[in-house]
Motif scaffolding. Structure first.
Motif, PDB file in Angstrom:
ATOM      1  N   VAL A  15       2.147   4.274   0.203  1.00 15.55           N
ATOM      2  CA  VAL A  15       1.524   3.275  -0.678  1.00 15.55           C
ATOM      3  C   VAL A  15       0.001   3.442  -0.672  1.00 15.55           C
ATOM      4  N   ALA A  16      -0.569   3.607   0.517  1.00 18.37           N
ATOM      5  CA  ALA A  16      -2.020   3.730   0.630  1.00 18.37           C
ATOM      6  C   ALA A  16      -2.520   4.970  -0.104  1.00 18.37           C
ATOM      7  N   VAL A  17      -1.811   6.066   0.058  1.00 19.03           N
ATOM      8  CA  VAL A  17      -2.243   7.320  -0.553  1.00 19.03           C
ATOM      9  C   VAL A  17      -2.212   7.227  -2.075  1.00 19.03           C
ATOM     10  N   PHE A  18      -1.134   6.673  -2.615  1.00 19.01           N
ATOM     11  CA  PHE A  18      -1.057   6.542  -4.063  1.00 19.01           C
ATOM     12  C   PHE A  18      -2.058   5.512  -4.586  1.00 19.01           C
ATOM     13  N   ALA A  19      -2.284   4.441  -3.805  1.00 16.35           N
ATOM     14  CA  ALA A  19      -3.300   3.465  -4.219  1.00 16.35           C
ATOM     15  C   ALA A  19      -4.664   4.141  -4.312  1.00 16.35           C
ATOM     16  N   ALA A  20      -4.959   5.038  -3.357  1.00 13.01           N
ATOM     17  CA  ALA A  20      -6.235   5.751  -3.382  1.00 13.01           C
ATOM     18  C   ALA A  20      -6.332   6.645  -4.612  1.00 13.01           C
ATOM     19  N   SER A  21      -5.227   7.287  -5.003  1.00 13.71           N
ATOM     20  CA  SER A  21      -5.270   8.157  -6.188  1.00 13.71           C
ATOM     21  C   SER A  21      -5.506   7.320  -7.448  1.00 13.71           C
ATOM     22  N   GLY A  22      -4.826   6.165  -7.536  1.00 13.52           N
ATOM     23  CA  GLY A  22      -5.023   5.303  -8.702  1.00 13.52           C
ATOM     24  C   GLY A  22      -6.428   4.735  -8.758  1.00 13.52           C
ATOM     25  N   ALA A  23      -6.929   4.302  -7.599  1.00 12.43           N
ATOM     26  CA  ALA A  23      -8.271   3.730  -7.568  1.00 12.43           C
ATOM     27  C   ALA A  23      -9.309   4.778  -7.963  1.00 12.43           C
ATOM     28  N   SER A  24      -9.127   6.010  -7.510  1.00  8.96           N
ATOM     29  CA  SER A  24     -10.065   7.071  -7.884  1.00  8.96           C
ATOM     30  C   SER A  24     -10.072   7.270  -9.393  1.00  8.96           C
ATOM     31  N   ALA A  25      -8.884   7.251 -10.004  1.00  6.50           N
ATOM     32  CA  ALA A  25      -8.808   7.398 -11.464  1.00  6.50           C
ATOM     33  C   ALA A  25      -9.519   6.238 -12.155  1.00  6.50           C
ATOM     34  N   GLY A  26      -9.364   5.038 -11.598  1.00  9.37           N
ATOM     35  CA  GLY A  26     -10.024   3.867 -12.185  1.00  9.37           C
ATOM     36  C   GLY A  26     -11.530   3.952 -12.075  1.00  9.37           C
ATOM     37  N   VAL A  27     -12.035   4.412 -10.925  1.00  8.45           N
ATOM     38  CA  VAL A  27     -13.479   4.566 -10.761  1.00  8.45           C
ATOM     39  C   VAL A  27     -14.011   5.595 -11.757  1.00  8.45           C
ATOM     40  N   ALA A  28     -13.245   6.683 -11.939  1.00  9.25           N
ATOM     41  CA  ALA A  28     -13.670   7.732 -12.869  1.00  9.25           C
ATOM     42  C   ALA A  28     -13.781   7.201 -14.293  1.00  9.25           C
ATOM     43  N   LYS A  29     -12.976   6.185 -14.639  1.00  9.47           N
ATOM     44  CA  LYS A  29     -13.041   5.578 -15.976  1.00  9.47           C
ATOM     45  C   LYS A  29     -14.053   4.433 -16.007  1.00  9.47           C
ATOM     46  N   ARG A  30     -14.799   4.261 -14.908  1.00 10.25           N
ATOM     47  CA  ARG A  30     -15.806   3.200 -14.800  1.00 10.25           C
ATOM     48  C   ARG A  30     -15.227   1.809 -14.995  1.00 10.25           C
ATOM     49  N   LEU A  31     -14.030   1.578 -14.485  1.00  7.79           N
ATOM     50  CA  LEU A  31     -13.458   0.235 -14.506  1.00  7.79           C
ATOM     51  C   LEU A  31     -14.185  -0.631 -13.491  1.00  7.79           C
ATOM     52  N   ASP A  32     -14.078  -1.963 -13.651  1.00  9.15           N
ATOM     53  CA  ASP A  32     -14.697  -2.852 -12.677  1.00  9.15           C
ATOM     54  C   ASP A  32     -13.785  -2.986 -11.452  1.00  9.15           C
ATOM     55  N   LEU A  33     -14.217  -3.778 -10.463  1.00 12.69           N
ATOM     56  CA  LEU A  33     -13.456  -3.873  -9.217  1.00 12.69           C
ATOM     57  C   LEU A  33     -11.998  -4.234  -9.460  1.00 12.69           C
ATOM     58  N   PHE A  34     -11.771  -5.261 -10.308  1.00 11.84           N
ATOM     59  CA  PHE A  34     -10.393  -5.643 -10.527  1.00 11.84           C
ATOM     60  C   PHE A  34      -9.591  -4.531 -11.193  1.00 11.84           C
ATOM     61  N   GLY A  35     -10.201  -3.864 -12.181  1.00 12.23           N
ATOM     62  CA  GLY A  35      -9.493  -2.788 -12.868  1.00 12.23           C
ATOM     63  C   GLY A  35      -9.100  -1.681 -11.904  1.00 12.23           C
ATOM     64  N   VAL A  36     -10.032  -1.328 -11.001  1.00 10.84           N
ATOM     65  CA  VAL A  36      -9.761  -0.282 -10.018  1.00 10.84           C
ATOM     66  C   VAL A  36      -8.598  -0.697  -9.111  1.00 10.84           C
ATOM     67  N   VAL A  37      -8.635  -1.949  -8.657  1.00  9.29           N
ATOM     68  CA  VAL A  37      -7.565  -2.428  -7.785  1.00  9.29           C
ATOM     69  C   VAL A  37      -6.232  -2.468  -8.536  1.00  9.29           C
ATOM     70  N   PHE A  38      -6.287  -2.857  -9.810  1.00 10.62           N
ATOM     71  CA  PHE A  38      -5.053  -2.963 -10.580  1.00 10.62           C
ATOM     72  C   PHE A  38      -4.424  -1.590 -10.802  1.00 10.62           C
TER      73      PHE A  38
END
Lengths: 214, 214, 214
Positions: A15-38
């Motif tokens: 879960v942690a590893v996949f959450a990190a991959s999703g969060a990285s993709a969100g940061v790359a799209k310049r999402l805000d904190l909630f978007g990155v977490v989502f």
């Protein structure tokens, strides 16, 4: 440490590893904190939610056990905060992602077999559990899912699922054979990354000296 | 008017408001009448369908009670017909949308608790019920979900869901506390809109004089 | 050949046709073999998986009966291999796709009625079963779903679903009336293709001599 504790810890690591991959993709799209977490949440738990819907386990584990969502959310928040440093960890993330793929494929296939799904269906459900989170991550961030375009990501998952079904038919679903199956997916994925193996593309049989960029 | 009639009317008002938001997005993409109605349907009922799948209520309310789909379809059709006039109502739509968000979050959280989902899961399901329709609308129309990019939309929903779970733990789930919870989400969202609050974006700590356009 | 064998064959023909449409879309996006097969799988089985989740039939038929997935995968793989030749078969594919639409709409509506879904919900589920696979295909390949933009595709499905519900109310759900219903959807879709009928678009009432390209 009991076997079930080991399994839970391994599951949460996935879960942690996949959450990190999703969060990285969100940061790359310049999402805000909630978007990155989502996006991290969807990447970490989307595959398992789909699996539980299909085998009619209600509510899905992602909602039934608070440790899953908490792990996903905290990991994504940490990635959001530390992103500059993580950029240098790209290889580490790819390796961990391959480990998560192996783990989720094996547990997804097993859960489907336990729910009396026949072999072919269990293989498909196992594979979809492994790749589902990444699919959701890419749909949310407006990308054609990378799993459809790159290397043999999903083929590695499917091979692992077939192996688990075979082990189950032989009644060999102890910790050792299952760990071997997860390691098999992990290894296949790493070799594919290393050699840039990929499945054939229609109409692009043997690329010439200067292959077109995709 | 009994309490349950009041609840049904409030629920249908939420459906209508979200259908209008979906239909407006469809008109903006120059979809035809059916496309506009379909996006309106997904925006109005998608969150509730997801909620009912997850808590194993079959068939989902959107299919079990004809008044839900009818409200969504008629509202979307009216928006399609009247769109030029509605353009001037943008603020009204945003306000109504905030009201729908509050309502769906509260009812979604309550239904999850009733279905024996534990607290953390119930908060997540409540939040997803509130934001799910908008997610579906944006995926269908090819946008990165606005909920991931703008202001504290989802955070308002999540706060409301936490409040409902707290009220439930205190055994205070009568009409008055629940209305207060919905109003809390509504107010939080309106203040965020008014002040253009938003969650932090990674790497864009204090924007300089001329902030980059998103 | 018994009636149920005929039904199964017809169902698998629908699966094959939709798998071919999905695989063609995947080839057009230059996906690799797995990607093409995966998009074909989603196009062929996505509508049915959604239907089964909603009526709480677990596991969905796509996972419970190996013939469905096998048909989808083999068809998509053949399309991948033969794609250049298939380009000339575009009209054939459109005609077969219309046949699949009719079939899936009729069986989807019937299954929903069997699961005690009320009439309006059963119509919606039937329509979504027919159009769901195409929706999934377009979301995966990054397109605004064509069903939202073109001709009366979904309206044909909805009309067929209404017809099935009416036949069911009259207790006339034998093979002949149901075949007529499927043929009705098929015919409506073909006429729409032939005459380029489409639902009205907001703000584009009577296009002048030179209509804007979409």
């Amino acid at each position: 440490m009991t076997t079930s504790t080991a399994l839970l810890l391994a599951d949460l690591a996935g879960v942690a590893v996949f959450a990190a991959s999703g969060a990285s993709a969100g940061v790359a799209k310049r999402l805000d904190l909630f978007g990155v977490v989502f996006v991290g949440f969807v990447a970490a738990l989307g595959g398992g939610i789909f699996r539980d819907l299909v085998i009619d386990e209600a509510p899905p584990l992602a909602f039934a056990d608070w440790r899953y969502a908490t792990t996903a959310v905290l990991t994504a928040a940490v990635v959001f905060r530390l992103h500059p440093q993580l950029a240098r960890l790209r290889t580490t993330v790819l390796v961990l992602d391959a480990a998560g793929l192996g783990l989720f494929t094996v547990t997804g296939t097993l859960k489907a077999l336990d729910a009396q799904v026949p072999p072919v269906g269990a293989c498909l459900i196992g594979m979809l559990t492994g790749i589902g989170g990444g699919l959701g991550r890419d749909l949310l961030t407006g990308e054609i899912p990378v799993v459809l375009r790159r290397e043999i990501y999903a083929v590695a998952a499917l091979s692992g699922a077939v192996l688990v079904v075979a082990l189950d038919a032989l009644d060999r679903t102890g910790p050792v054979p299952l760990t071997v199956a997860a390691a098999f997916v992990f290894g296949l994925r790493l070799i594919a990354l290393r050699r840039r193996w990929s499945a054939p593309v229609a109409g692009v049989r043997s690329p010439p000296v200067d292959p077109p960029r995709r």
